[in-house]
Each structure stands twice: as structure tokens, then as C-alpha cells.
Design a protein around this motif. Structure first.
Motif: not given
Length: 141
Positions: A1-23
Motif C-alpha cells: 500500500m502506498s503512503i498516500i493510500e494509508a493516510v487517506r484510509k486513516y483520515l477516513q476514520t476521523c469523525p469530522l470527515l464522516k459527512s463527505g468523500t475524501l478525494n
């Protein structure tokens, strides 16, 4: 897995980002959208004889949100980033880091700038906050 993929996957666990897609490296023109963007940086901080290294990965968490003359709107926009910085700080204290895959161990994830308006438009604006992931990468030898 690339670093950017890992960071994106991790940030998607942040409750503040639940309302939208993380591009990734793309922030749509609509409000309530998010993107994690790579920031150019020298990745290797320290190299060891066995090929291992201390590394860094810089990225920006950006959002497009409503923007205008109303003070409450701008306060809400900036409060989002304060809350995000607090969440990231808590993740560091509990040592809850992204899974970077075999041979890489995350050591620290920190905010390097406060949240700020980057590109205001008529009724929306891009706000962003810069972050750094520090990690150890095992050598090939």
C-alpha cells in the motif's frame, strides 16, 4: 500500500470527515468536499548503513466550504480545523497511526500549520491544514 493510500484510509476514520468523500489531489467545486493532497518534500530525513531510514510525508487536508461575509460561517470553518488538530493530537498520544504496511512504522503524525483559508471565491473557499507523518522504513539489506 502506498503512503498516500494509508493516510487517506486513516483520515477516513476521523469523525469530522464522516459527512463527505475524501478525494486525493482533487477538491471538487462543491461545498462540503474534502481532499488529501501531497506536498513536495525531501522524504528521507536520515539514512542508515543498513538501508533503513527515518522519513517524512507531508500532506494537506483541504475542504471546500461556504464562505462569505458572515462571521459565524468563518468561525465554524476554522473551528473544524481546530477540532481536526485536536483529533490528530489525541491519535498521537494514544499512538494510533496509519498502517503503512510491511517494513514501515509510523512514529508521529502532526499538524504543521493551523487551518487557513487558501483560495476564497464568491460563496465558497478552499480551507486547508498542513500535516506531517514521520515514519521509519526498514532497509532492504
Amino acid at each position: 500500500m502506498s503512503i498516500i493510500e494509508a493516510v487517506r484510509k486513516y483520515l477516513q476514520t476521523c469523525p469530522l470527515l464522516k459527512s463527505g468523500t475524501l478525494n486525493v489531489d482533487f477538491l471538487p467545486p462543491e461545498a462540503a468536499t474534502y481532499s488529501v493532497d501531497v506536498v513536495p518534500v525531501k522524504p528521507v530525513l536520515k539514512a542508515y548503513m543498513d538501508g533503513s531510514s527515518q522519513r517524512q510525508f507531508l500532506f494537506v487536508l483541504a475542504t471546500r466550504t461556504y464562505y462569505g461575509e458572515f462571521v459565524r460561517q468563518q468561525l465554524d470553518n476554522l473551528c473544524f480545523f481546530e477540532e481536526f488538530a485536536e483529533w490528530l493530537d489525541k491519535q498521537n498520544r494514544t499512538r494510533s497511526f496509519p498502517d503503512l504496511g510491511d517494513g514501515r512504522n509510523a512514529r508521529k503524525l502532526e499538524v504543521t500549520t493551523s487551518g487557513y483559508v487558501f483560495a476564497p471565491d464568491t460563496d465558497t473557499a478552499r480551507y486547508q491544514i498542513q500535516c506531517r507523518l514521520s515514519y521509519f522504513q526498514k532497509g532492504e539489506r
